[in-house]
Design a protein around this motif. Structure first.
Motif, PDB file in Angstrom:
ATOM      1  N   ASN A 106      45.765  52.917  42.339  1.00  0.00           N
ATOM      2  CA  ASN A 106      44.667  52.002  42.005  1.00  0.00           C
ATOM      3  C   ASN A 106      44.023  51.427  43.259  1.00  0.00           C
ATOM      4  N   LYS A 107      44.851  51.104  44.247  1.00  0.00           N
ATOM      5  CA  LYS A 107      44.335  50.559  45.495  1.00  0.00           C
ATOM      6  C   LYS A 107      43.386  51.548  46.176  1.00  0.00           C
ATOM      7  N   LEU A 108      43.828  52.804  46.306  1.00  0.00           N
ATOM      8  CA  LEU A 108      43.007  53.811  46.975  1.00  0.00           C
ATOM      9  C   LEU A 108      41.726  54.095  46.189  1.00  0.00           C
ATOM     10  N   ALA A 109      41.833  54.111  44.867  1.00  0.00           N
ATOM     11  CA  ALA A 109      40.653  54.348  44.035  1.00  0.00           C
ATOM     12  C   ALA A 109      39.653  53.205  44.170  1.00  0.00           C
ATOM     13  N   THR A 110      40.156  51.971  44.238  1.00  0.00           N
ATOM     14  CA  THR A 110      39.281  50.807  44.386  1.00  0.00           C
ATOM     15  C   THR A 110      38.621  50.791  45.755  1.00  0.00           C
ATOM     16  N   ILE A 111      39.385  51.119  46.786  1.00  0.00           N
ATOM     17  CA  ILE A 111      38.813  51.210  48.138  1.00  0.00           C
ATOM     18  C   ILE A 111      37.684  52.232  48.166  1.00  0.00           C
ATOM     19  N   LYS A 112      37.909  53.396  47.526  1.00  0.00           N
ATOM     20  CA  LYS A 112      36.867  54.433  47.507  1.00  0.00           C
ATOM     21  C   LYS A 112      35.612  53.938  46.791  1.00  0.00           C
ATOM     22  N   GLN A 113      35.794  53.178  45.702  1.00  0.00           N
ATOM     23  CA  GLN A 113      34.626  52.631  44.998  1.00  0.00           C
ATOM     24  C   GLN A 113      33.803  51.733  45.916  1.00  0.00           C
ATOM     25  N   ILE A 114      34.480  50.880  46.692  1.00  0.00           N
ATOM     26  CA  ILE A 114      33.763  49.982  47.594  1.00  0.00           C
ATOM     27  C   ILE A 114      33.159  50.757  48.755  1.00  0.00           C
TER      28      ILE A 114
END
Length: 228
Positions: A106-114
């Motif tokens: 989830n952390k990596l996916a959220t970072i990619k979104q930002i």
């Protein structure tokens, strides 16, 4: 009361709550979080921003589940505002809540979104609402800054982790943050600076003012944000 849109009753309840239940930092943190929801339900975004920002700063004083809600709301709000510096910070805040799991996936996916949102936002338009004789601060995400309406302010500064730049107040101010600001830095310091310039625009005015800020140019923040 908020869910029922009974805002007059909520306002009275807040007055009682403030009087009797803001005696310590934990109570104050909970109060400003609830007050942020009061403004959110009425779409009063200036008040929401003020209260959420304080709740986010005091989040460690909140119970685990509310701390998670505050950090998640901060992430969504800062992303919407184009404050990518604080958006990355909020991701790391979500990842560091004791008793709450925020998976690496989830952390990596959220970072990619930002990351993707930052790339799709070459221009960031903001407004600083300055109260009389008070300091206001806007964290910056891109390196080319243009302000409008700052002719009467008493202080206008770019503040970075490694330097302070005094700007001359005028109706229109342009400034580009140097990508290589300190040649004398050690390699480790240079690496930190490349990860995130951690810069902001500080404004103080003797009278209330509204400063428009346009950010363009290269990104001064990225997903390697140093959360310390």
């Amino acid at each position: 009361m908020l869910q029922a849109k009974e805002f007059k009753k909520a306002e009275q309840a807040f007055a009682e709550l403030y009087k009797d239940h803001t005696k310590n930092t934990s109570e104050q943190a909970l109060f400003v979080w609830l007050k942020s929801q009061y403004y959110y339900h009425q779409q009063q975004w200036f008040g929401f921003n003020e209260q959420l920002s304080v709740a986010y700063l005091l989040r460690a004083k909140l119970p685990t589940n509310i701390q998670y809600l505050v950090a998640k709301s901060a992430l969504q709000w800062y992303s919407f505002k184009g404050d990518f510096n604080l958006a990355y910070n909020a991701i790391y805040a979500l990842d560091n809540i004791e008793g709450k799991q925020f998976s690496e996936e989830n952390k990596l996916a959220t970072i990619k979104q930002i990351d993707d949102l930052l790339a799709r936002t070459p221009q960031i338009n903001s407004q600083i609402n300055v109260s009389k004789d008070k300091l206001s601060y806007l964290s910056l995400s891109r390196g080319s800054i243009k302000t409008e309406g700052a002719s009467d302010v008493s202080k206008l500064q770019i503040r970075c982790a490694d330097q302070v730049i005094d700007l001359e107040a005028s109706e229109s101010v342009n400034y580009i943050i140097d990508e290589q600001s300190r040649a004398e830095q050690s390699r480790a310091e240079q690496s930190r600076a490349e990860q995130s310039r951690r810069c902001g625009l500080l404004v103080k005015s003797a009278n209330p003012a509204e400063i428009k800020v346009k950010q363009t140019g290269y990104a001064i923040v990225n997903s390697k944000y140093d959360a310390s």
